[in-house]
Scaffold this motif. Structure first.
Motif, PDB file in Angstrom:
ATOM      1  N   ALA A   7      62.112 -71.621 -11.028  1.00  0.00           N
ATOM      2  CA  ALA A   7      63.427 -72.495 -11.194  1.00  0.00           C
ATOM      3  C   ALA A   7      63.142 -74.007 -10.604  1.00  0.00           C
ATOM      4  O   ALA A   7      63.196 -72.981  -9.237  1.00  0.00           O
ATOM      5  CB  ALA A   7      64.727 -71.302 -10.796  1.00  0.00           C
ATOM      6  N   ILE A   8      64.787 -74.236 -10.293  1.00  0.00           N
ATOM      7  CA  ILE A   8      63.794 -76.112  -9.835  1.00  0.00           C
ATOM      8  C   ILE A   8      65.727 -76.410 -10.195  1.00  0.00           C
ATOM      9  O   ILE A   8      66.113 -76.305 -10.842  1.00  0.00           O
ATOM     10  CB  ILE A   8      62.899 -76.673  -9.993  1.00  0.00           C
ATOM     11  CG1 ILE A   8      63.123 -77.501 -11.441  1.00  0.00           C
ATOM     12  CG2 ILE A   8      61.134 -76.708 -10.027  1.00  0.00           C
ATOM     13  CD1 ILE A   8      62.292 -79.020 -11.944  1.00  0.00           C
ATOM     14  N   SER A   9      66.220 -77.382  -8.634  1.00  0.00           N
ATOM     15  CA  SER A   9      67.747 -77.817  -8.225  1.00  0.00           C
ATOM     16  C   SER A   9      67.386 -79.195  -9.369  1.00  0.00           C
ATOM     17  O   SER A   9      65.992 -80.027 -10.183  1.00  0.00           O
ATOM     18  CB  SER A   9      67.118 -78.523  -7.272  1.00  0.00           C
ATOM     19  OG  SER A   9      67.484 -79.442  -7.864  1.00  0.00           O
ATOM     20  N   ILE A  10      67.917 -79.467 -10.006  1.00  0.00           N
ATOM     21  CA  ILE A  10      69.480 -80.339 -11.080  1.00  0.00           C
ATOM     22  C   ILE A  10      68.438 -81.723 -10.318  1.00  0.00           C
ATOM     23  O   ILE A  10      67.773 -82.514 -11.164  1.00  0.00           O
ATOM     24  CB  ILE A  10      69.968 -80.754 -11.011  1.00  0.00           C
ATOM     25  CG1 ILE A  10      70.562 -81.445 -12.178  1.00  0.00           C
ATOM     26  CG2 ILE A  10      71.267 -80.366  -9.901  1.00  0.00           C
ATOM     27  CD1 ILE A  10      69.984 -81.037 -13.576  1.00  0.00           C
ATOM     28  N   ASN A  11      68.294 -81.714  -9.141  1.00  0.00           N
ATOM     29  CA  ASN A  11      68.024 -82.931  -8.578  1.00  0.00           C
ATOM     30  C   ASN A  11      66.563 -82.952  -7.943  1.00  0.00           C
ATOM     31  O   ASN A  11      65.727 -83.897  -7.450  1.00  0.00           O
ATOM     32  CB  ASN A  11      69.000 -83.379  -6.775  1.00  0.00           C
ATOM     33  CG  ASN A  11      70.483 -83.683  -7.067  1.00  0.00           C
ATOM     34  OD1 ASN A  11      70.856 -84.225  -8.157  1.00  0.00           O
ATOM     35  ND2 ASN A  11      71.215 -82.843  -6.633  1.00  0.00           N
ATOM     36  N   HIS A  12      66.030 -81.681  -8.347  1.00  0.00           N
ATOM     37  CA  HIS A  12      64.358 -81.946  -8.149  1.00  0.00           C
ATOM     38  C   HIS A  12      63.202 -83.565  -8.903  1.00  0.00           C
ATOM     39  O   HIS A  12      63.677 -83.926 -10.158  1.00  0.00           O
ATOM     40  CB  HIS A  12      63.333 -80.850  -8.830  1.00  0.00           C
ATOM     41  CG  HIS A  12      62.386 -80.564  -8.031  1.00  0.00           C
ATOM     42  ND1 HIS A  12      60.923 -81.574  -8.322  1.00  0.00           N
ATOM     43  CD2 HIS A  12      61.697 -79.882  -7.177  1.00  0.00           C
ATOM     44  CE1 HIS A  12      60.110 -80.774  -7.719  1.00  0.00           C
ATOM     45  NE2 HIS A  12      60.305 -79.781  -7.224  1.00  0.00           N
ATOM     46  N   LYS A  13      62.134 -83.872  -8.069  1.00  0.00           N
ATOM     47  CA  LYS A  13      61.814 -85.079  -8.412  1.00  0.00           C
ATOM     48  C   LYS A  13      60.906 -84.628  -9.913  1.00  0.00           C
ATOM     49  O   LYS A  13      62.091 -86.236 -10.536  1.00  0.00           O
ATOM     50  CB  LYS A  13      61.235 -85.916  -7.801  1.00  0.00           C
ATOM     51  CG  LYS A  13      60.259 -84.921  -7.384  1.00  0.00           C
ATOM     52  CD  LYS A  13      59.379 -85.514  -5.943  1.00  0.00           C
ATOM     53  CE  LYS A  13      57.881 -84.840  -5.602  1.00  0.00           C
ATOM     54  NZ  LYS A  13      58.089 -84.116  -4.727  1.00  0.00           N
ATOM     55  N   LEU A  14      60.522 -83.686  -9.765  1.00  0.00           N
ATOM     56  CA  LEU A  14      60.264 -83.645 -11.972  1.00  0.00           C
ATOM     57  C   LEU A  14      61.661 -83.536 -12.467  1.00  0.00           C
ATOM     58  O   LEU A  14      60.564 -84.235 -13.869  1.00  0.00           O
ATOM     59  CB  LEU A  14      59.870 -81.815 -11.708  1.00  0.00           C
ATOM     60  CG  LEU A  14      58.950 -81.942 -12.563  1.00  0.00           C
ATOM     61  CD1 LEU A  14      57.551 -82.783 -11.936  1.00  0.00           C
ATOM     62  CD2 LEU A  14      58.192 -79.941 -12.298  1.00  0.00           C
ATOM     63  N   VAL A  15      62.918 -83.686 -11.883  1.00  0.00           N
ATOM     64  CA  VAL A  15      63.546 -83.274 -13.476  1.00  0.00           C
ATOM     65  C   VAL A  15      63.158 -84.621 -14.037  1.00  0.00           C
ATOM     66  O   VAL A  15      63.749 -85.073 -15.627  1.00  0.00           O
ATOM     67  CB  VAL A  15      64.727 -82.707 -12.543  1.00  0.00           C
ATOM     68  CG1 VAL A  15      66.255 -82.890 -14.330  1.00  0.00           C
ATOM     69  CG2 VAL A  15      65.328 -81.693 -12.706  1.00  0.00           C
ATOM     70  N   SER A  16      63.307 -85.729 -12.728  1.00  0.00           N
ATOM     71  CA  SER A  16      63.949 -87.041 -13.965  1.00  0.00           C
ATOM     72  C   SER A  16      62.547 -87.384 -14.739  1.00  0.00           C
ATOM     73  O   SER A  16      62.858 -89.069 -15.585  1.00  0.00           O
ATOM     74  CB  SER A  16      63.824 -88.193 -12.355  1.00  0.00           C
ATOM     75  OG  SER A  16      63.389 -88.202 -12.028  1.00  0.00           O
ATOM     76  N   LYS A  38      74.621 -81.579 -15.330  1.00  0.00           N
ATOM     77  CA  LYS A  38      75.029 -81.799 -14.231  1.00  0.00           C
ATOM     78  C   LYS A  38      76.890 -81.588 -14.687  1.00  0.00           C
ATOM     79  O   LYS A  38      77.463 -80.482 -14.150  1.00  0.00           O
ATOM     80  CB  LYS A  38      75.456 -82.792 -13.443  1.00  0.00           C
ATOM     81  CG  LYS A  38      74.131 -83.403 -12.616  1.00  0.00           C
ATOM     82  CD  LYS A  38      74.269 -85.037 -11.832  1.00  0.00           C
ATOM     83  CE  LYS A  38      72.211 -84.820 -10.948  1.00  0.00           C
ATOM     84  NZ  LYS A  38      72.668 -86.214 -10.116  1.00  0.00           N
ATOM     85  N   LYS A  39      76.732 -81.559 -15.346  1.00  0.00           N
ATOM     86  CA  LYS A  39      78.174 -81.506 -16.392  1.00  0.00           C
ATOM     87  C   LYS A  39      78.132 -79.552 -16.030  1.00  0.00           C
ATOM     88  O   LYS A  39      79.471 -79.645 -16.225  1.00  0.00           O
ATOM     89  CB  LYS A  39      79.173 -82.464 -17.026  1.00  0.00           C
ATOM     90  CG  LYS A  39      79.714 -83.826 -17.048  1.00  0.00           C
ATOM     91  CD  LYS A  39      80.273 -84.576 -18.278  1.00  0.00           C
ATOM     92  CE  LYS A  39      80.183 -86.070 -17.941  1.00  0.00           C
ATOM     93  NZ  LYS A  39      80.082 -86.615 -18.630  1.00  0.00           N
ATOM     94  N   SER A  40      77.720 -79.539 -16.949  1.00  0.00           N
ATOM     95  CA  SER A  40      77.791 -78.031 -16.745  1.00  0.00           C
ATOM     96  C   SER A  40      77.884 -77.259 -15.792  1.00  0.00           C
ATOM     97  O   SER A  40      78.585 -75.713 -16.536  1.00  0.00           O
ATOM     98  CB  SER A  40      76.467 -77.602 -18.234  1.00  0.00           C
ATOM     99  OG  SER A  40      76.246 -75.987 -18.345  1.00  0.00           O
ATOM    100  N   PHE A  41      76.966 -77.484 -14.651  1.00  0.00           N
ATOM    101  CA  PHE A  41      76.982 -76.933 -13.377  1.00  0.00           C
ATOM    102  C   PHE A  41      78.407 -77.511 -12.511  1.00  0.00           C
ATOM    103  O   PHE A  41      78.706 -76.557 -12.009  1.00  0.00           O
ATOM    104  CB  PHE A  41      75.447 -77.017 -12.779  1.00  0.00           C
ATOM    105  CG  PHE A  41      74.652 -77.052 -13.153  1.00  0.00           C
ATOM    106  CD1 PHE A  41      74.508 -76.066 -14.142  1.00  0.00           C
ATOM    107  CD2 PHE A  41      73.289 -77.800 -12.483  1.00  0.00           C
ATOM    108  CE1 PHE A  41      73.270 -75.161 -14.765  1.00  0.00           C
ATOM    109  CE2 PHE A  41      72.176 -77.058 -13.276  1.00  0.00           C
ATOM    110  CZ  PHE A  41      71.875 -76.231 -13.831  1.00  0.00           C
ATOM    111  N   SER A  42      78.382 -78.091 -12.637  1.00  0.00           N
ATOM    112  CA  SER A  42      79.992 -78.565 -12.520  1.00  0.00           C
ATOM    113  C   SER A  42      81.127 -77.784 -12.986  1.00  0.00           C
ATOM    114  O   SER A  42      82.298 -77.348 -12.297  1.00  0.00           O
ATOM    115  CB  SER A  42      80.508 -80.686 -12.174  1.00  0.00           C
ATOM    116  OG  SER A  42      80.811 -80.570 -13.361  1.00  0.00           O
ATOM    117  N   LYS A  43      81.146 -77.353 -13.862  1.00  0.00           N
ATOM    118  CA  LYS A  43      82.559 -76.422 -14.213  1.00  0.00           C
ATOM    119  C   LYS A  43      82.548 -75.172 -13.647  1.00  0.00           C
ATOM    120  O   LYS A  43      82.711 -74.487 -13.631  1.00  0.00           O
ATOM    121  CB  LYS A  43      82.335 -76.633 -15.898  1.00  0.00           C
ATOM    122  CG  LYS A  43      82.745 -77.756 -16.957  1.00  0.00           C
ATOM    123  CD  LYS A  43      82.168 -77.547 -18.360  1.00  0.00           C
ATOM    124  CE  LYS A  43      82.686 -78.176 -19.167  1.00  0.00           C
ATOM    125  NZ  LYS A  43      81.414 -78.777 -20.420  1.00  0.00           N
TER     126      LYS A  43
END
Length: 787
Positions: A229-238, A250-255
Motif C-alpha cells: 500500500a502506498i500513500s496518495i501523495n507517493h510520487k509513483l501515483v502521479s 483524495k475526495k473519497s479519503f477526505s470524507k
RNA sequence: GCGCCAGUGGCGGAAUGGUAGACGCGCUGGUCUUAGGAACCAGUGGGCAACCGUGGGGGUUCGAGUCCCUCCUGGCGCACCA
C-alpha cells in the motif's frame, strides 16, 4: 566563585503579565537571589519574544502598527515586572523584534545555509487558514494549528527548512546526559524524534522499470506479505493515475475524517515478492502516511493490526509466518517463525537479522534507521517576523545575501489589511537592484518562524550589544544555562529547536557547548475555581460574593454555580490580576503564596485563604522582629543552623513549598519557646535566609535592626551544631512501634537494651518469650524480635 | 491502543526502606479588644478501647506510603509512525 546562569522563559509581550508569569519568575528569582548571596556570579536576564502573529492580528483589528503595539506592551509589562521586585539584569534586556537582535539572526541564517543546514524545497506543508501561514509539524496538534485551533490544510509551497534531522541521532542520544531534566519532557522528545530500526526493501514492479522502496521494522514477516500500500501523495501515483483520478481518491479519503476506517484503491500494477515467486497487488491506501518512511508499506495481515483490518475489508490472503493460534490474529508479539524457508524456527530478532543479511547480499534491501522527526519548516507568510536574507531573480534563481549586505530591515510603512502578506504587497521594499549582479531582484517576503528567535536568545543575553551574534569565549564560559524555568507546553517545540540550534552553532562556530540547558524545571499552572451563571455565562471571581452559603453575582444578584478549579484563562474568566493582588497583599505575600501550597512543578490552586495566610505570615514575621527583647536558649543556635541547612537544601531541590514549611516551623519554635532575637546577630542569619523569598520585608527589617541594608553572604553552616546530641529513639517489637525513649546519639546498644527491657510497655509485649534478635539501626531505631 | 506520571486526613501536601500525616488551609472550643482580611491558647486520621489506617490484592524484608508483581482509578503525552 561559580557562574550560575538562571533563566526563565521570556514572555511574549501580549500586553499584561499574568499569574503564570508571576509564579515562573518568582521561582527563578528565588534561585537567583540565593546564588547571589552564596557569592556566585549570577546571570539572570529578561527579554521579549517580540515577533509573532498576535501583534499583526491586533494591528489589523485595532488599526495600529505591530511595532507600536509591541513596544507599548513591552513598556507596560516591564513596569509590571518591576513591581514584582525581581532581581533581573535589565542591562541585558533584548527584544527579538529589534534590529539589534534580528540582524544577527540573519547572520546565523547565512551561516546555517553555508553549512548546509538551511535549504529551500517544494514541500507539502501545513497551512493554517486562520493565521494564513505555514506551520511546522511540531506546531500542528491533532490536525489543528497550535495557536488558532483551525483545521490545518495541506499545500505545496516552496519553503525554507532547517535540517534538524541531521541531528536526530544526537538529539536523541544526548537526552541521556540531561540528568536534570524531567523524565516526562525527555520521553516526549524521544517519542517525537521517533527512531525506528529496520530495513529498506526494494520491490520490483512487474513489467516496469520501476521499484518501490519500503521501510519496515518487521522484515521477519516478509513471507507473509500479501499486498503493498502506498500513500496518495507517493510520487509513483502521479505516474500511473491522471490528476482527476487522484483528486477523486483524495475526495473519497477526505470524507473519512475522524474515524480510522481503512480505504484502498487497487492499482493496475503488481509487485514481485522479493523472495517468493509470486506477484502481490498494490493499493493506494488512506492509512499510509506520506511523510513517514518511504510513504509505502508491505502488508502482512497476520501480524499487523492495520494490515489485518485492511485485508479483511478487501478480502486479501492472510498468511501466518509467526507461530500462533488463529484466534490470536493479528498476532504482533514475538514467536517462532514458520512458513518462511530461510528463517523457519528462529525468533523475531534472529530472523530480522538473517533476512536483512540475505537482502543485502542480494542487493535488494539494506539495514535502515528511520526517524519520525522531519526537517523544521521555518518560512512564515506573515509580516511581523525576522526577514529571511534572500533575494530572487526574475529567472527564479535565488541568492542568499552576504553578511556585508545585512541587515535586511523590516519596513515600517506597510499596509496591513489582513489580505495576504504585507511584505509581498510592499513593492518598494520588495523590488531591488541586486548590488552584485545589477539585475532586478525581489526580496524573500516570508519571515522566519518566531521559534527561531527563541532558539538562541539565551546566547544573545550574554552579550546583547555585541556587533556580531555572540562571543565564542563568553559562550564557552557561561553556557549552558544552569537552571531554565518555564512551562511544560514547550516540551517539544522550543526546547527541541533550541537544542538543535546549540548543536548547529557548535559545529559552525566550533563551540564547546553541546546542550543549551543543563537543568530544566517545569513549573505547574495556576488554577482557580470557575464560576458560571445559570445561563452559562462565565463570571470573574472578583464579581461574586458568598452569602448564606450561596454564591451570588454582586451586580445582578444572580445565583452562581461553582465549577472545578481549572487553568486560569480569559475565556473562563477565572483569572486573578497580578496588579490587584500586589496592591492588596503586597509583593512579599504574593511571592510567598506562589510557592506555598504545592510543589512548584505541580499546579497551584489560587485561593483567597491561601494568599491571606501568606500575608499573615509576612505580618507575623514583622511583628516578631518588632519585639524589642533578646532572649535565647541553649539550643536556639542549633535550631537556626538546622533552619539554614533545610532552606538551602530545599532551594537547591526546587522544594520551595518546603522552604515555606521551614519558615513556619522556625517561627512556631521561636514563639512557643519565647525566644526573642530582635537585634541579636542571629537575626541577621535568619533575615538573609528569608531574603530570597521576601526581599522587601527582609531588607526593611535588616535596616531597622542593624541600620544597614547591606546583605551579608549566605551564612556558613556550623555542622557540629547540626549533630543533635539528644534524640527520640523509636523502639519496635516485631517491627511495630511500641514506644520511644529519649537518649543520646552514639549510645551503646548493650547498655540501652538493659533499660529498654525495664519499660513496662516493652515487657508486656515480650512477656516470657525469648528475644532471638535485636536490630539496632544506630541512632535511628531499635527493633526487638522474639521467638 | 501505546507510553509516562500519580493515587496518603475534610483540603493542599510532608516522609535517604526505619516514629505515616511535617507545614499550611479549614474546622471545634476558649482568650483578648484598637471588632480585624486580626492576634493568642488548646484540639483536630478513624475507633470507647485493644487496635485499625497511605486505591485493591499478592510478594520481598526484622521493618514497606516507599521496592517487586498484578489489578483498579485519575491525569498528561503520543496516536494508523509500518
Amino acid at each position: 566563585m561559580q557562574k550560575k546562569y538562571i533563566l526563565e522563559m521570556f514572555p511574549y509581550p501580549s500586553g499584561n503579565i499574568h499569574m503564570g508569569h508571576v509564579r515562573n519568575y518568582v521561582i527563578g528569582d528565588i534561585c537567583a537571589r540565593y546564588h547571589k548571596l552564596k557569592g556566585d556570579e549570577v546571570i539572570h536576564p529578561m527579554g521579549w519574544d517580540a515577533f509573532g502573529l498576535p501583534a499583526e492580528n491586533a494591528a489589523i483589528q485595532f488599526n495600529t502598527h505591530p511595532q507600536d503595539w509591541t513596544f507599548d506592551n513591552i513598556q507596560n509589562m516591564k513596569d509590571q515586572l518591576k513591581k514584582l521586585n525581581l532581581d533581573l539584569d535589565w542591562e541585558r534586556e533584548l527584544a527579538t523584534c529589534k534590529e539589534d537582535y534580528y540582524q544577527y539572526q540573519q547572520e546565523l541564517f547565512i551561516d546555517l545555509y553555508k553549512a548546509g543546514l538551511a535549504y529551500k524545497k517544494d514541500a507539502l506543508v501545513n497551512w493554517d487558514p486562520e493565521d494564513k501561514t505555514v506551520l511546522a509539524n511540531e506546531q500542528v496538534i491533532d490536525g489543528k494549528g497550535w495557536r488558532t485551533g483551525a483545521i490545518v490544510e495541506q499545500k505545496v509551497l516552496s519553503q525554507w527548512f532547517f535540517k534538524i534531522t541531521h541531528y536526530a541521532e544526537e538529539l536523541l542520544n544526548d537526552l541521556d546526559n540531561l540528568t536534570l531534566w524531567p523524565e516526562k519532557v525527555k520521553t516526549m522528545q524521544k517519542n517525537w524524534i521517533g527512531k525506528s530500526i529496520g530495513a529498506e526493501i526494494k520491490f520490483q514492479i512487474i513489467d516496469k522499470d520501476e521499484q518501490l522502496n519500503i521501510f519496515t521494522t518487521r522484515p521477519d514477516t516478509i513471507y507473509g506479505a500479501t499486498f503493498i500500500a502506498i500513500s496518495i501523495n507517493h510520487k509513483l501515483v502521479s505516474k500511473i493515475l491522471k490528476a482527476n483520478e487522484i483528486d477523486l481518491i483524495k475526495k473519497s479519503f477526505s470524507k473519512i475524517v475522524d474515524n480510522k476506517e481503512k480505504q484502498g484503491f487497487l492499482l493496475d500494477i503488481k509487485c514481485q515478492h522479493p523472495i517468493l515467486d509470486k506477484e502481490i497487488p498494490v493499493y493506494i491506501a488512506n492509512f499510509v502516511l506520506d511523510n513517514y518512511g518511504e510513504g509505502a508499506i508491505f502488508g502482512c495481515p497476520a501480524h499487523d493490526e492495520r494490515d489485518y483490518e485492511f485485508a479483511i475489508k478487501y478480502n486479501l490472503p492472510i498468511i501466518k509466518v509467526i507461530q500462533c493460534d488463529d484466534t490470536d490474529l493479528p498476532y504482533t508479539k514475538d514467536g517462532e517463525v514458520i512458513n518462511s524457508p530461510l528463517v523457519n524456527g528462529l525468533r523475531k530478532s534472529e530472523a530480522i537479522k538473517k533476512i536483512i543479511d540475505y537482502f543485502e547480499k542480494k542487493e535488494i534491501g539494506k539495514r535502515s534507521i528511520n526517524y519520525k522527526l522531519r526537517d523544521w519548516g521555518v518560512s512564515r507568510q506573515r509580516y511581523w517576523g525576522c526577514p529571511i536574507p534572500v533575494i530572487y531573480y526574475e529567472d527564479g534563481s535565488f541568492r542568499v545575501l552576504e553578511k556585508s549586505e545585512l541587515p535586511v530591515i523590516l519596513p515600517y510603512d506597510v499596509n496591513l489589511n489582513g489580505k495576504g502578506n504585507a511584505l509581498l504587497n510592499h513593492d518598494k521594499w520588495r523590488k531591488i537592484i541586486c548590488p552584485k549582479t545589477k539585475k532586478i531582484a525581489y526580496r524573500e517576503t516570508d519571515t522566519l518562524d518566531t521559534f527561531v528567535d527563541s532558539s538562541w536568545y539565551y546566547i544573545r543575553f550574554l552579550d546583547n550589544k555585541l556587533g556580531k551574534p555572540f562571543d565564542t569565549k563568553k559562550v564557552n564560559t557561561y553556557l549552558p544555562v544552569d537552571k531554565y524555568i518555564g512551562g511544560i507546553e514547550h516540551a517539544i517545540l522550543h526546547l527541541l529547536y533550541s537544542r538543535f540550534f546549540m548543536k548547529a552553532l557548535r559545529d559552525i562556530y566550533k563551540l564547546d557547548i553541546n546542550e543549551p540547558f543543563r537543568q530544566l524545571f517545569t513549573q505547574g499552572m495556576i488554577t482557580h475555581k470557575t464560576y458560571k451563571t445559570q445561563k452559562g455565562e462565565w463570571v470573574m471571581p472578583k464579581d461574586i460574593i458568598f452569602k448564606d452559603g450561596k454564591i451570588i453575582r454582586q451586580k445582578t444578584k444572580e445565583f452562581i454555580e461553582e465549577g472545578p478549579s481549572e487553568k486560569m484563562s480569559k475565556s473562563k474568566k477565572n483569572v486573578i490580576e497580578p496588579d490587584e493582588i500586589l496592591e492588596n497583599y503586597g509583593i512579599d505575600a504574593t511571592r510567598f503564596f506562589m510557592i506555598s501550597d504545592s510543589p512548584p512543578d505541580r499546579e497551584l490552586e489560587w485561593t483567597d485563604e491561601g494568599i491571606q495566610s501568606s500575608k499573615n505570615l509576612v505580618r507575623r514575621i514583622e511583628r516578631y522582629f518588632n519585639v524589642k527583647k533578646t532572649e535565647t536558649k541553649k539550643d536556639t543556635e542549633r535550631v537556626i543552623e538546622k533552619f539554614i541547612n533545610n532552606i538551602e537544601k530545599n532551594i537547591l531541590g526546587f522544594s520551595l513549598n518546603k522552604c515555606i514549611a521551614d519558615i513556619y516551623t522556625l517561627f512556631n519554635y521561636l514563639e512557643k519557646e519565647k525566644i526573642y532575637l530582635h537585634d541579636n546577630i542571629i537575626s541577621k542569619k535568619v533575615l538573609i535566609c528569608l531574603y530570597p523569598f521576601a526581599p522587601k520585608m527582609s531588607s526593611k527589617i535588616m535596616k531597622d535592626l542593624f541600620k544597614s541594608e547591606s546583605k551579608d553572604n549566605w551564612p556558613n553552616i556550623n555542622n557540629s551544631l547540626l549533630l543533635e546530641t539528644n534524640i527520640n529513639l523509636p523502639i519496635q517489637v516485631h517491627g511495630k512501634l511500641v514506644t520511644t525513649i529519649e537518649t543520646k546519639k552514639g549510645y551503646i546498644e548493650k547498655d540501652i537494651l538493659k533499660s529498654i527491657y525495664k519499660i513496662d510497655k516493652i515487657k508486656n509485649k515480650i512477656l516470657d518469650r525469648k528475644v532471638i534478635k535485636v536490630i539496632n539501626v544506630q541512632d535511628k531505631i531499635i527493633n526487638i524480635i522474639t521467638s
